[in-house]
Design a protein around this motif. Structure first.
Motif, PDB file in Angstrom:
ATOM      1  N   MET A 107      98.528  57.503 -51.082  1.00 14.41           N
ATOM      2  CA  MET A 107      97.609  57.733 -49.953  1.00 14.41           C
ATOM      3  C   MET A 107      98.290  58.623 -48.918  1.00 14.41           C
ATOM      4  SD  MET A 107      95.748  54.931 -47.515  1.00 14.41           S
ATOM      5  CE  MET A 107      94.721  55.444 -46.135  1.00 14.41           C
ATOM      6  N   THR A 108      97.563  59.640 -48.444  1.00 16.47           N
ATOM      7  CA  THR A 108      98.107  60.570 -47.461  1.00 16.47           C
ATOM      8  C   THR A 108      97.690  60.163 -46.051  1.00 16.47           C
ATOM      9  OG1 THR A 108      96.174  62.015 -47.618  1.00 16.47           O
ATOM     10  CG2 THR A 108      98.011  62.464 -49.119  1.00 16.47           C
ATOM     11  N   LEU A 109      98.364  60.736 -45.065  1.00 11.95           N
ATOM     12  CA  LEU A 109      98.024  60.458 -43.675  1.00 11.95           C
ATOM     13  C   LEU A 109      96.809  61.256 -43.215  1.00 11.95           C
ATOM     14  CD1 LEU A 109     101.625  60.335 -42.206  1.00 11.95           C
ATOM     15  CD2 LEU A 109     100.058  58.421 -42.472  1.00 11.95           C
ATOM     16  N   HIS A 110      96.470  62.315 -43.945  1.00  6.30           N
ATOM     17  CA  HIS A 110      95.265  63.070 -43.604  1.00  6.30           C
ATOM     18  C   HIS A 110      94.105  62.616 -44.497  1.00  6.30           C
ATOM     19  CE1 HIS A 110      96.649  65.585 -47.052  1.00  6.30           C
ATOM     20  NE2 HIS A 110      95.346  65.741 -47.256  1.00  6.30           N
ATOM     21  N   ILE A 111      92.910  62.978 -44.123  1.00 13.75           N
ATOM     22  CA  ILE A 111      91.731  62.669 -44.930  1.00 13.75           C
ATOM     23  C   ILE A 111      91.140  63.961 -45.485  1.00 13.75           C
ATOM     24  CG2 ILE A 111      91.190  60.614 -43.551  1.00 13.75           C
ATOM     25  CD1 ILE A 111      88.869  62.292 -42.293  1.00 13.75           C
ATOM     26  N   GLU A 112      90.339  63.835 -46.530  1.00 10.87           N
ATOM     27  CA  GLU A 112      89.581  64.990 -47.016  1.00 10.87           C
ATOM     28  C   GLU A 112      88.376  65.165 -46.102  1.00 10.87           C
ATOM     29  OE1 GLU A 112      87.382  66.777 -51.013  1.00 10.87           O
ATOM     30  OE2 GLU A 112      88.961  65.264 -51.195  1.00 10.87           O
ATOM     31  N   THR A 113      88.309  66.295 -45.427  1.00 11.32           N
ATOM     32  CA  THR A 113      87.271  66.515 -44.418  1.00 11.32           C
ATOM     33  C   THR A 113      86.024  67.138 -45.039  1.00 11.32           C
ATOM     34  OG1 THR A 113      88.290  68.641 -43.867  1.00 11.32           O
ATOM     35  CG2 THR A 113      88.888  66.740 -42.513  1.00 11.32           C
ATOM     36  N   PRO A 114      84.869  66.936 -44.388  1.00 14.16           N
ATOM     37  CA  PRO A 114      83.634  67.513 -44.921  1.00 14.16           C
ATOM     38  C   PRO A 114      83.645  69.037 -44.906  1.00 14.16           C
ATOM     39  CG  PRO A 114      83.162  65.783 -43.310  1.00 14.16           C
ATOM     40  CD  PRO A 114      84.621  66.068 -43.213  1.00 14.16           C
ATOM     41  N   LEU A 115      83.003  69.606 -45.900  1.00 16.08           N
ATOM     42  CA  LEU A 115      82.695  71.034 -45.952  1.00 16.08           C
ATOM     43  C   LEU A 115      81.183  71.143 -45.903  1.00 16.08           C
ATOM     44  CD1 LEU A 115      83.543  74.040 -46.495  1.00 16.08           C
ATOM     45  CD2 LEU A 115      83.186  73.537 -48.927  1.00 16.08           C
ATOM     46  N   ILE A 116      80.672  71.721 -44.833  1.00 18.57           N
ATOM     47  CA  ILE A 116      79.212  71.788 -44.687  1.00 18.57           C
ATOM     48  C   ILE A 116      78.762  73.227 -44.468  1.00 18.57           C
ATOM     49  CG2 ILE A 116      79.123  69.465 -43.694  1.00 18.57           C
ATOM     50  CD1 ILE A 116      78.502  70.838 -40.978  1.00 18.57           C
ATOM     51  N   GLN A 117      77.542  73.500 -44.904  1.00 19.22           N
ATOM     52  CA  GLN A 117      76.930  74.792 -44.606  1.00 19.22           C
ATOM     53  C   GLN A 117      76.192  74.646 -43.286  1.00 19.22           C
ATOM     54  OE1 GLN A 117      74.163  76.188 -47.565  1.00 19.22           O
ATOM     55  NE2 GLN A 117      74.564  78.335 -47.072  1.00 19.22           N
ATOM     56  N   SER A 118      76.502  75.515 -42.328  1.00 23.68           N
ATOM     57  CA  SER A 118      75.925  75.406 -40.997  1.00 23.68           C
ATOM     58  C   SER A 118      74.696  76.298 -40.862  1.00 23.68           C
ATOM     59  CB  SER A 118      76.953  75.800 -39.933  1.00 23.68           C
ATOM     60  OG  SER A 118      76.334  75.911 -38.661  1.00 23.68           O
ATOM     61  N   ARG A 119      73.561  75.681 -40.698  1.00 26.65           N
ATOM     62  CA  ARG A 119      72.336  76.467 -40.484  1.00 26.65           C
ATOM     63  C   ARG A 119      72.386  77.223 -39.156  1.00 26.65           C
ATOM     64  NH1 ARG A 119      68.733  79.595 -42.829  1.00 26.65           N
ATOM     65  NH2 ARG A 119      66.625  79.405 -41.972  1.00 26.65           N
ATOM     66  N   PRO A 120      72.771  76.571 -38.034  1.00 28.10           N
ATOM     67  CA  PRO A 120      72.787  77.312 -36.764  1.00 28.10           C
ATOM     68  C   PRO A 120      73.739  78.518 -36.781  1.00 28.10           C
ATOM     69  CG  PRO A 120      72.875  74.955 -36.347  1.00 28.10           C
ATOM     70  CD  PRO A 120      73.067  75.137 -37.813  1.00 28.10           C
ATOM     71  N   LEU A 121      74.934  78.351 -37.308  1.00 28.47           N
ATOM     72  CA  LEU A 121      75.868  79.472 -37.328  1.00 28.47           C
ATOM     73  C   LEU A 121      75.462  80.529 -38.354  1.00 28.47           C
ATOM     74  CD1 LEU A 121      77.795  77.072 -36.070  1.00 28.47           C
ATOM     75  CD2 LEU A 121      79.543  78.792 -36.480  1.00 28.47           C
ATOM     76  N   SER A 122      74.855  80.094 -39.454  1.00 33.87           N
ATOM     77  CA  SER A 122      74.375  81.056 -40.447  1.00 33.87           C
ATOM     78  C   SER A 122      73.290  81.945 -39.852  1.00 33.87           C
ATOM     79  CB  SER A 122      73.853  80.327 -41.688  1.00 33.87           C
ATOM     80  OG  SER A 122      74.886  79.604 -42.327  1.00 33.87           O
ATOM     81  N   LEU A 123      72.399  81.346 -39.079  1.00 38.40           N
ATOM     82  CA  LEU A 123      71.341  82.136 -38.430  1.00 38.40           C
ATOM     83  C   LEU A 123      71.934  83.086 -37.398  1.00 38.40           C
ATOM     84  CD1 LEU A 123      68.593  79.389 -37.926  1.00 38.40           C
ATOM     85  CD2 LEU A 123      68.510  81.352 -39.498  1.00 38.40           C
ATOM     86  N   ALA A 124      72.929  82.605 -36.642  1.00 35.59           N
ATOM     87  CA  ALA A 124      73.549  83.449 -35.621  1.00 35.59           C
ATOM     88  C   ALA A 124      74.287  84.627 -36.238  1.00 35.59           C
ATOM     89  CB  ALA A 124      74.512  82.614 -34.775  1.00 35.59           C
ATOM     90  N   ALA A 125      74.940  84.382 -37.375  1.00 31.10           N
ATOM     91  CA  ALA A 125      75.787  85.414 -37.980  1.00 31.10           C
ATOM     92  C   ALA A 125      75.057  86.289 -38.983  1.00 31.10           C
ATOM     93  CB  ALA A 125      76.975  84.744 -38.667  1.00 31.10           C
TER      94      ALA A 125
END
Length: 306
Positions: free
Chosen positions: A1-19
């Motif tokens: 077990m590591t001290l870090h966690i596996e973090t979410p990878l998400i597709q961002s609708r707001p940033l996708s629209l902005a970019a």
């Protein structure tokens, strides 16, 4: 077990629209101590613990110290963190909250680092905040997780301070067969050590840090990061403190996550500087940082308006 966690990878609708691009977010702000730092620092601390070290000593502008303190508490090893006077009161509180000894010294991280090094005894381990191959290897796990769960990015956007995250991400890209993926390195004006170095073809040491993004407050990037930036496809970008703050506030509205200006610098690219981005899937490392509260963001904005 590591001290870090596996973090979410998400597709961002707001940033996708902005970019006008498909923006994917690696949410390192959700790590238990609040930033990506725990990946490499946690791995290094575990190695030192196995080697029998009896105290961890670190220097930090904030997030690295919090990560070392978190690791020490979980490994039942005492921690001493030296921070400069520019470190926010919130960061100091979070380091103390992990039961670490806090020492405030000097105006900049470099001065704090010199004191930390002078404090080392034979049974102590020194945890550098960014210049250590064990850190880079640990940070590279961020890309390993993306490779397992998401599409190959057409570019990676990340913030640069001392260069630890950049070094780790490039290592991760290479070991996953993605060495051709360009990295867009982002700094705030007044802390643009890498951008200046690339312009001049040598490692530049800034005279002082003139940015509110104190987590990017290393006056000089590490040699390894500078070398990688000249070998790997890199596009360097510098944004204003105001652009970073705007991105922090907009991101809070869009994703209910509060990050500090050092992270807001990267978010400013899809929000405001979309011309820097190629077409396709863009991975933004939301590196996090818990050293800024909403009240602190308001104070910084007021100060910039003066």
């Amino acid at each position: 077990m590591t001290l870090h966690i596996e973090t979410p990878l998400i597709q961002s609708r707001p940033l996708s629209l902005a970019a006008g691009r498909s923006i994917w977010l690696k949410l390192e702000a959700l790590q238990p101590p609040g930033s990506f730092k725990i990946r490499g620092i946690g791995a290094a601390c575990e190695i030192h613990a196995r080697q029998g070290k009896r105290r961890f000593v670190s220097s930090s502008g904030g997030n690295a110290g919090i990560a070392v303190a978190y690791a020490g508490r979980n490994l039942s090893i005492p921690v001493t963190v030296v921070v400069p006077q520019s470190t926010t009161e919130r960061a100091r509180q979070l380091i103390r909250q992990e039961n670490a000894e806090l020492v405030v010294h000097g105006e900049t991280w470099h001065e704090a680092n010199e004191l930390a090094l002078s404090m080392l005894g034979p049974d102590d381990a020194f945890l550098h905040p960014f210049d250590d191959p064990r850190l880079w290897e640990g940070h590279a796990t961020l890309v390993d997780e993306v490779a397992r769960s998401g599409p190959k990015p057409d570019a990676v956007v990340l913030s640069v301070g001392g260069g630890g995250l950049f070094s780790g991400v490039v290592e991760g890209l290479r070991r996953n067969g993605w060495g051709d993926v360009p990295v867009i390195t982002v700094e705030t004006r007044g802390a643009e050590g890498l951008a200046r170095s690339l312009e001049e073809g040598r490692r530049v040491e800034l005279e002082r840090i003139e940015s509110i993004a104190t987590s990017l407050g290393a006056r000089q990037v590490c040699q390894h990061a500078f070398d990688l930036a000249r070998q790997h496809p890199v596009r360097s970008c510098v944004v204003s403190d105001l652009a970073a703050l705007d991105a922090c506030e907009r991101f809070l509205d869009d994703h209910r996550i509060l990050v500090e200006p050092a992270c807001g610098a990267s978010l400013a690219i899809p929000y405001q500087v979309r011309d820097m981005l190629p077409e396709g899937n863009i991975l933004v490392v939301v590196c996090g940082g818990v050293t800024a509260s909403f009240d602190q963001l308001r104070k910084w904005r007021a100060a910039l308006a003066e």
